[in-house]
Write an enzyme that holds these catalytic residues in place. Structure first.
Site, PDB file in Angstrom:
ATOM      1  N   HIS A 106      -8.707   1.595  -6.077  1.00  0.00           N
ATOM      2  CA  HIS A 106      -7.947   0.669  -5.235  1.00  0.00           C
ATOM      3  C   HIS A 106      -6.469   0.973  -5.393  1.00  0.00           C
ATOM      4  CE1 HIS A 106     -11.446  -1.528  -4.112  1.00  0.00           C
ATOM      5  NE2 HIS A 106     -11.820  -1.503  -5.377  1.00  0.00           N
ATOM      6  N   TYR A 162       0.796  -1.233   0.000  1.00  0.00           N
ATOM      7  CA  TYR A 162       0.000   0.000   0.000  1.00  0.00           C
ATOM      8  C   TYR A 162       0.828   1.282   0.000  1.00  0.00           C
ATOM      9  CZ  TYR A 162      -3.717  -3.315   1.085  1.00  0.00           C
ATOM     10  OH  TYR A 162      -4.603  -4.356   1.032  1.00  0.00           O
TER      11      TYR A 162
HETATM   12  O1  CA2 Z   1      -5.952  -1.913  -2.798  1.00  0.00           O
HETATM   13  C1  CA2 Z   1      -6.849  -1.355  -2.150  1.00  0.00           C
HETATM   14  O2  CA2 Z   1      -6.975  -0.130  -2.121  1.00  0.00           O
HETATM   15  C2  CA2 Z   1      -7.803  -2.193  -1.296  1.00  0.00           C
HETATM   16  O3  CA2 Z   1      -9.095  -1.625  -1.420  1.00  0.00           O
HETATM   17  C3  CA2 Z   1      -7.314  -2.106   0.136  1.00  0.00           C
HETATM   18  C4  CA2 Z   1      -8.109  -3.004   1.096  1.00  0.00           C
HETATM   19  C5  CA2 Z   1      -8.219  -4.412   0.572  1.00  0.00           C
HETATM   20  O4  CA2 Z   1      -9.064  -5.170   1.423  1.00  0.00           O
HETATM   21  C6  CA2 Z   1      -8.759  -4.437  -0.832  1.00  0.00           C
HETATM   22  O5  CA2 Z   1      -8.798  -5.782  -1.283  1.00  0.00           O
HETATM   23  C7  CA2 Z   1      -7.877  -3.619  -1.759  1.00  0.00           C
HETATM   24  C8  CA2 Z   1      -7.455  -3.112   2.457  1.00  0.00           C
HETATM   25  C9  CA2 Z   1      -6.975  -1.867   3.058  1.00  0.00           C
HETATM   26  C10 CA2 Z   1      -6.099  -2.219   4.203  1.00  0.00           C
HETATM   27  O6  CA2 Z   1      -5.188  -1.203   4.347  1.00  0.00           O
HETATM   28  C11 CA2 Z   1      -4.128  -1.422   5.121  1.00  0.00           C
HETATM   29  C12 CA2 Z   1      -3.201  -0.416   5.112  1.00  0.00           C
HETATM   30  C13 CA2 Z   1      -2.079  -0.560   5.854  1.00  0.00           C
HETATM   31  C14 CA2 Z   1      -1.875  -1.690   6.617  1.00  0.00           C
HETATM   32  C15 CA2 Z   1      -2.804  -2.697   6.632  1.00  0.00           C
HETATM   33  C16 CA2 Z   1      -3.958  -2.548   5.872  1.00  0.00           C
END
Ligand code: CA2
Length: 152
Positions: free
Chosen positions: A103, A26
């Site tokens: 995303h 991310y």
């Molecule tokens: O890629 C994306 O933006 C997602 O929407 C992010 C979601 C995930 O469940 C989707 O499949 C794809 C998750 C966000 C979690 O964000 C975090 C950020 C930092 C650390 C842990 C999780």
């Protein structure tokens, strides 16, 4: 009356952790960075942004309902609810505003359970796998839809 020059930015569950974990997926930008860059992209076109992030499905749905009153479009990264929530999809559908689905990661390169989005077929704009910069591109494309600009 002219349409409101305001967008709703919705970030779903766990996106408050951006920049603190899993930087390999991310990146290192925080949620505050995302909200700032989104607001800057909109300001460049004379729009403002109301940003909401929640880890609770009902709070996200309430924010989407409220957008009916004073927003012209919605930029949404629904996080994990993307792949699970018919209720969030129904809320987005109910408000009848143009939607940009964002995303950060490239879903096509990830687990099978991330391959389906309940939002994809009701969104006018899709920006996936471009990191947090994708939010700014989504704003530009959504404002093209809202303002009727032909090809960006
Ligand atoms: O890629 C994306 O933006 C997602 O929407 C992010 C979601 C995930 O469940 C989707 O499949 C794809 C998750 C966000 C979690 O964000 C975090 C950020 C930092 C650390 C842990 C999780």
């Amino acid at each position: 009356m002219s349409p409101p020059r305001r967008l709703l930015l919705v970030n779903g569950p766990n996106l408050n952790l951006l920049g603190t974990r899993e930087p390999e997926i991310y990146g290192t930008a925080t949620l505050a960075d995302v909200e700032r860059l989104t607001a800057e992209a909109a300001a460049g076109r004379g729009f403002e942004v109301r940003a909401v992030q929640s880890n609770h499905e009902g709070a996200l749905i309430d924010a989407i309902h409220d957008a009916r009153e004073d927003c012209s479009g919605i930029v949404i990264n629904a996080g994990g609810y993307t792949h699970t929530s018919v209720a969030l999809r129904d809320a987005l559908s109910a408000v009848s505003l143009p939607i940009a689905e964002v995303h950060i990661s490239d879903l096509s390169a990830r687990e099978p359970f991330r391959q389906h989005s309940y939002i994809a077929d009701i969104a006018a704009v899709h920006v996936v796998g471009e990191g947090v910069a994708g939010y700014a591109r989504a704003v530009g494309l959504l404002l093209d839809v809202i303002t009727g600009r032909a090809d960006g």
